[in-house]
Design a protein around this motif. Structure first.
Motif, PDB file in Angstrom:
ATOM      1  N   ASP A 113      -8.317  21.011   8.380  1.00  0.00           N
ATOM      2  CA  ASP A 113      -7.725  21.755   7.262  1.00  0.00           C
ATOM      3  C   ASP A 113      -8.575  22.996   6.958  1.00  0.00           C
ATOM      4  O   ASP A 113      -8.067  24.115   6.824  1.00  0.00           O
ATOM      5  CB  ASP A 113      -7.667  20.811   6.042  1.00  0.00           C
ATOM      6  CG  ASP A 113      -6.869  21.374   4.873  1.00  0.00           C
ATOM      7  OD1 ASP A 113      -6.444  22.532   4.949  1.00  0.00           O
ATOM      8  OD2 ASP A 113      -6.689  20.648   3.878  1.00  0.00           O
ATOM      9  N   PRO A 147     -13.448  11.755   9.281  1.00  0.00           N
ATOM     10  CA  PRO A 147     -12.040  11.894   9.617  1.00  0.00           C
ATOM     11  C   PRO A 147     -11.661  13.359   9.862  1.00  0.00           C
ATOM     12  O   PRO A 147     -12.176  14.267   9.205  1.00  0.00           O
ATOM     13  CB  PRO A 147     -11.332  11.345   8.371  1.00  0.00           C
ATOM     14  CG  PRO A 147     -12.296  11.565   7.244  1.00  0.00           C
ATOM     15  CD  PRO A 147     -13.671  11.556   7.842  1.00  0.00           C
ATOM     16  N   GLY A 148     -10.763  13.575  10.804  1.00  0.00           N
ATOM     17  CA  GLY A 148     -10.463  14.923  11.270  1.00  0.00           C
ATOM     18  C   GLY A 148      -9.655  15.781  10.316  1.00  0.00           C
ATOM     19  O   GLY A 148      -9.802  17.008  10.308  1.00  0.00           O
ATOM     20  N   GLY A 149      -8.785  15.142   9.510  1.00  0.00           N
ATOM     21  CA  GLY A 149      -7.885  15.911   8.651  1.00  0.00           C
ATOM     22  C   GLY A 149      -8.574  16.944   7.780  1.00  0.00           C
ATOM     23  O   GLY A 149      -8.281  18.145   7.887  1.00  0.00           O
ATOM     24  N   PRO A 150      -9.521  16.520   6.943  1.00  0.00           N
ATOM     25  CA  PRO A 150     -10.166  17.496   6.054  1.00  0.00           C
ATOM     26  C   PRO A 150     -10.911  18.581   6.830  1.00  0.00           C
ATOM     27  O   PRO A 150     -10.935  19.738   6.407  1.00  0.00           O
ATOM     28  CB  PRO A 150     -11.145  16.649   5.234  1.00  0.00           C
ATOM     29  CG  PRO A 150     -10.716  15.237   5.411  1.00  0.00           C
ATOM     30  CD  PRO A 150      -9.946  15.146   6.684  1.00  0.00           C
ATOM     31  N   HIS A 196       0.825  -1.222   0.000  1.00  0.00           N
ATOM     32  CA  HIS A 196       0.000   0.000   0.000  1.00  0.00           C
ATOM     33  C   HIS A 196       0.861   1.274   0.000  1.00  0.00           C
ATOM     34  O   HIS A 196       0.529   2.265  -0.668  1.00  0.00           O
ATOM     35  CB  HIS A 196      -0.890  -0.038   1.250  1.00  0.00           C
ATOM     36  CG  HIS A 196      -1.811   1.120   1.396  1.00  0.00           C
ATOM     37  ND1 HIS A 196      -3.020   1.192   0.745  1.00  0.00           N
ATOM     38  CD2 HIS A 196      -1.706   2.262   2.109  1.00  0.00           C
ATOM     39  CE1 HIS A 196      -3.616   2.328   1.070  1.00  0.00           C
ATOM     40  NE2 HIS A 196      -2.834   3.001   1.899  1.00  0.00           N
ATOM     41  N   GLY A 214      -2.846  10.489   2.524  1.00  0.00           N
ATOM     42  CA  GLY A 214      -4.009  11.324   2.821  1.00  0.00           C
ATOM     43  C   GLY A 214      -3.672  12.728   3.296  1.00  0.00           C
ATOM     44  O   GLY A 214      -4.309  13.696   2.877  1.00  0.00           O
ATOM     45  N   ALA A 232      -3.094  15.875   1.163  1.00  0.00           N
ATOM     46  CA  ALA A 232      -4.208  16.700   0.663  1.00  0.00           C
ATOM     47  C   ALA A 232      -4.282  18.016   1.438  1.00  0.00           C
ATOM     48  O   ALA A 232      -5.000  18.930   1.040  1.00  0.00           O
ATOM     49  CB  ALA A 232      -5.524  15.937   0.818  1.00  0.00           C
ATOM     50  N   ASN A 233      -3.550  18.123   2.543  1.00  0.00           N
ATOM     51  CA  ASN A 233      -3.659  19.310   3.409  1.00  0.00           C
ATOM     52  C   ASN A 233      -3.135  20.574   2.725  1.00  0.00           C
ATOM     53  O   ASN A 233      -1.993  20.623   2.253  1.00  0.00           O
ATOM     54  CB  ASN A 233      -2.878  19.048   4.704  1.00  0.00           C
ATOM     55  CG  ASN A 233      -3.039  20.164   5.705  1.00  0.00           C
ATOM     56  OD1 ASN A 233      -2.295  21.124   5.687  1.00  0.00           O
ATOM     57  ND2 ASN A 233      -4.041  20.049   6.546  1.00  0.00           N
ATOM     58  N   GLY A 289      -1.737  11.796  10.228  1.00  0.00           N
ATOM     59  CA  GLY A 289      -3.185  11.785   9.971  1.00  0.00           C
ATOM     60  C   GLY A 289      -3.964  11.348  11.205  1.00  0.00           C
ATOM     61  O   GLY A 289      -5.044  11.857  11.499  1.00  0.00           O
ATOM     62  N   SER A 294       0.016   9.604   6.147  1.00  0.00           N
ATOM     63  CA  SER A 294      -1.401   9.238   6.054  1.00  0.00           C
ATOM     64  C   SER A 294      -1.969   8.970   7.438  1.00  0.00           C
ATOM     65  O   SER A 294      -1.363   9.342   8.447  1.00  0.00           O
ATOM     66  CB  SER A 294      -1.528   7.993   5.176  1.00  0.00           C
ATOM     67  OG  SER A 294      -0.978   6.890   5.864  1.00  0.00           O
ATOM     68  N   GLY A 295      -3.118   8.304   7.483  1.00  0.00           N
ATOM     69  CA  GLY A 295      -3.737   7.997   8.768  1.00  0.00           C
ATOM     70  C   GLY A 295      -2.983   6.906   9.510  1.00  0.00           C
ATOM     71  O   GLY A 295      -3.057   6.800  10.727  1.00  0.00           O
ATOM     72  N   HIS A 304       1.033   4.487  -2.646  1.00  0.00           N
ATOM     73  CA  HIS A 304       0.941   5.944  -2.442  1.00  0.00           C
ATOM     74  C   HIS A 304       2.043   6.674  -3.230  1.00  0.00           C
ATOM     75  O   HIS A 304       1.802   7.738  -3.794  1.00  0.00           O
ATOM     76  CB  HIS A 304       1.047   6.293  -0.955  1.00  0.00           C
ATOM     77  CG  HIS A 304      -0.272   6.216  -0.228  1.00  0.00           C
ATOM     78  ND1 HIS A 304      -1.362   6.977  -0.600  1.00  0.00           N
ATOM     79  CD2 HIS A 304      -0.673   5.486   0.841  1.00  0.00           C
ATOM     80  CE1 HIS A 304      -2.382   6.715   0.217  1.00  0.00           C
ATOM     81  NE2 HIS A 304      -1.991   5.804   1.092  1.00  0.00           N
ATOM     82  N   ALA A 328      -4.533  11.460  -3.452  1.00  0.00           N
ATOM     83  CA  ALA A 328      -3.750  11.550  -2.205  1.00  0.00           C
ATOM     84  C   ALA A 328      -4.294  10.528  -1.212  1.00  0.00           C
ATOM     85  O   ALA A 328      -3.535   9.782  -0.591  1.00  0.00           O
ATOM     86  CB  ALA A 328      -3.840  12.953  -1.618  1.00  0.00           C
ATOM     87  N   THR A 329      -5.607  10.473  -1.084  1.00  0.00           N
ATOM     88  CA  THR A 329      -6.204   9.502  -0.153  1.00  0.00           C
ATOM     89  C   THR A 329      -6.314   8.145  -0.874  1.00  0.00           C
ATOM     90  O   THR A 329      -6.032   8.034  -2.069  1.00  0.00           O
ATOM     91  CB  THR A 329      -7.582   9.995   0.324  1.00  0.00           C
ATOM     92  OG1 THR A 329      -8.313  10.439  -0.804  1.00  0.00           O
ATOM     93  CG2 THR A 329      -7.448  11.155   1.296  1.00  0.00           C
TER      94      THR A 329
HETATM   95  O1  KG4 Z   1      -3.992   7.672   2.816  1.00  0.00           O
HETATM   96  P1  KG4 Z   1      -5.281   7.642   3.554  1.00  0.00           P
HETATM   97  O2  KG4 Z   1      -6.560   7.796   2.771  1.00  0.00           O
HETATM   98  O3  KG4 Z   1      -5.432   6.322   4.387  1.00  0.00           O
HETATM   99  C1  KG4 Z   1      -4.364   5.713   5.040  1.00  0.00           C
HETATM  100  O4  KG4 Z   1      -3.582   4.986   4.366  1.00  0.00           O
HETATM  101  O5  KG4 Z   1      -4.250   5.985   6.266  1.00  0.00           O
HETATM  102  O6  KG4 Z   1      -5.182   8.785   4.685  1.00  0.00           O
HETATM  103  C2  KG4 Z   1      -6.244   9.077   5.535  1.00  0.00           C
HETATM  104  C3  KG4 Z   1      -5.757  10.118   6.526  1.00  0.00           C
HETATM  105  C4  KG4 Z   1      -6.756  10.421   7.649  1.00  0.00           C
HETATM  106  O7  KG4 Z   1      -6.069  10.424   8.878  1.00  0.00           O
HETATM  107  C5  KG4 Z   1      -7.256  11.813   7.296  1.00  0.00           C
HETATM  108  O8  KG4 Z   1      -7.647  12.569   8.424  1.00  0.00           O
HETATM  109  C6  KG4 Z   1      -6.034  12.415   6.621  1.00  0.00           C
HETATM  110  O9  KG4 Z   1      -5.494  11.361   5.864  1.00  0.00           O
HETATM  111  N1  KG4 Z   1      -6.387  13.537   5.744  1.00  0.00           N
HETATM  112  C7  KG4 Z   1      -5.977  14.816   5.957  1.00  0.00           C
HETATM  113  C8  KG4 Z   1      -6.580  15.604   4.952  1.00  0.00           C
HETATM  114  N2  KG4 Z   1      -7.315  14.775   4.138  1.00  0.00           N
HETATM  115  C9  KG4 Z   1      -7.177  13.512   4.650  1.00  0.00           C
HETATM  116  N3  KG4 Z   1      -5.187  15.336   6.908  1.00  0.00           N
HETATM  117  C10 KG4 Z   1      -4.964  16.675   6.878  1.00  0.00           C
HETATM  118  N4  KG4 Z   1      -5.510  17.497   5.949  1.00  0.00           N
HETATM  119  C11 KG4 Z   1      -6.312  17.004   4.972  1.00  0.00           C
HETATM  120  N5  KG4 Z   1      -6.842  17.811   4.057  1.00  0.00           N
END
Ligand code: KG4
Ligand code: ZN
Length: 378
Positions: free
Chosen positions: A195, A189-192, A114, A314, A317-318, A174, A144-145, A118, A344-345
């Motif tokens: 952001d 999820p908190g990231g978006p 995985h 993920g 994407a920030n 993440g 990522s997360g 990425h 990105a995700t």
């Molecule tokens: O790559 P991903 O889809 O899954 C994993 O492999 O973990 O990443 C998901 C992570 C989550 O923790 C989410 O909150 C974070 O990426 N994420 C962000 C943003 N978009 C997604 N974190 C910060 N800013 C963002 N815009």
């Protein structure tokens, strides 16, 4: 052998995804079924529910990806699937289905890491854009997360080789976004969400000292492996302490209740529930994470004499992370490459793209291969 239509399947976490990519450079389709609404009410991914949702979604998602590419299944040259890292039960759904398809169609099966996926999300989009190869050596930050990893990536003929030079010692970046959002009464999820909220706060309002970001081991030799490790759990604790010392608990509880009554709360709903103090805290938290990611990556790039940066996963994407990298990498004379927000995700186009060099090399999976929840790269 140089032209191949690869069907990618990705089920490592809470997205059921399938895509068709031609020769690692042209995305013909990409379908992502997000399970967010299933997990949102629990404030995080529930592994058993993820497996059940993957089972439900996998057949229609694959069918749509093949259809969107204007193909029928027998026209595909190989099937690629994520082997790990990820949730074991979730991975098994994709792997079992991919094995069955490969067997029935008599096509080769390719197992993909995985994290390598990425990295290939960025390489795929660069090729699609008609761009040149990334200047080597490449320093890749997979953020990522589940991961915050630094790799040097080098292409040796048709294969890619990776060396892990830094990793998080506790929470992934993440995960820190997700935990802080939950702590402040916002959704998953908190990231978006953070952001968007951070754009409305003052990032200088709350000072987080470098002691809260413990992975910063200044003074060590640059070749020292641990020098580029990350740590975000101290920062999360500092946010919690700020909440307690500033008496924010009651307003957080009110916000949590208010947002629970909004079905599928969006960032606008979160913004409507956020006071200035909270917005400032969010902006300061995000600034601290971004500064740490950018500075450590640039320091590693210098030590490794990297000639380009690749930022993916993920958290790539920030908005602030992208802007800060763009600015500081340019100042350091390094080109920096990101995936589009869609790639990105988690998605399956990145899995199909990463599989292409393996297809060319005949690096196929043995029929008895299985999920590896902690599969490492490099
Ligand atoms: O790559 P991903 O889809 O899954 C994993 O492999 O973990 O990443 C998901 C992570 C989550 O923790 C989410 O909150 C974070 O990426 N994420 C962000 C943003 N978009 C997604 N974190 C910060 N800013 C963002 N815009
Ligand atoms: Zn991922």
């Amino acid at each position: 052998m140089d032209d191949a239509l690869i069907l990618g399947i990705e089920t490592s976490c809470d997205e059921t995804a399938a895509a068709v990519v031609r020769s690692g450079e042209q995305m013909l389709s990409s379908v992502v079924y997000s399970q967010i609404s299933t997990h949102q009410v629990y404030g995080g991914v529930v592994p058993e529910l993820a497996s059940r949702e993957h089972l439900r979604a996998i057949v229609p998602v694959v069918r749509k990806a093949v259809g969107d590419a204007g193909l029928s299944l027998p026209e595909v040259d190989a099937i690629a699937v994520t082997q790990g890292p990820g949730l074991a039960g979730a991975l098994l759904v994709g792997i079992t289905y991919a094995k069955a398809l490969a067997f029935a169609l008599e096509k080769p099966l390719i197992a993909v890491n995985h994290l390598e996926g990425h990295i290939h999300a960025v390489l795929l989009e660069e090729k699609q854009r008609g761009g040149e190869e990334l200047p080597a050596p490449v320093l890749a930050l997979v953020v990522s997360g589940g991961h915050t990893h630094l790799y040097t990536a080098e292409r040796k003929q048709s294969t890619w080789q990776y060396r892990n030079i830094g990793r998080t010692r506790d929470d992934a970046a993440g995960e820190a976004f997700d935990k802080v959002a939950k702590l402040l009464g916002f959704g998953y999820p908190g990231g978006p969400i953070l952001d968007e909220l951070a754009k409305h706060g003052d990032p200088r309002a709350v000072r987080f000292g470098s002691s809260q970001i413990k992975g910063d081991h200044r003074g060590r030799a640059p070749e020292d492996q641990t020098d580029f490790d990350f740590s975000f759990s101290g920062l999360k604790t500092a946010v919690l302490r700020h909440v307690q010392t500033h008496g924010l608990q009651d307003s957080i509880e009110q916000r949590r209740k208010a947002l629970m009554s909004v079905p599928h709360a969006k960032s606008e709903d979160c913004l409507a529930q956020a006071d200035k103090q909270t917005l400032d805290l969010v902006a300061s938290f995000q600034r601290a994470v971004v500064q740490d990611l950018v500075h450590k990556t640039l320091r590693a790039a210098e030590a490794m004499t990297a000639r380009s940066l690749l930022i993916t996963g993920g958290v790539a994407a920030n908005s602030e992370l992208r802007e800060t990298f763009q600015q500081e990498a340019t100042e350091a004379g390094l080109p920096v490459y990101f995936p589009s927000r869609a790639l990105a995700t988690d998605n399956a186009a990145m899995i199909a793209a990463a599989a292409f060099p393996k297809f060319v090399n005949g690096d196929f999976a043995v029929p008895e291969f299985s999920a590896e929840a902690s599969l490492a790269l490099g």
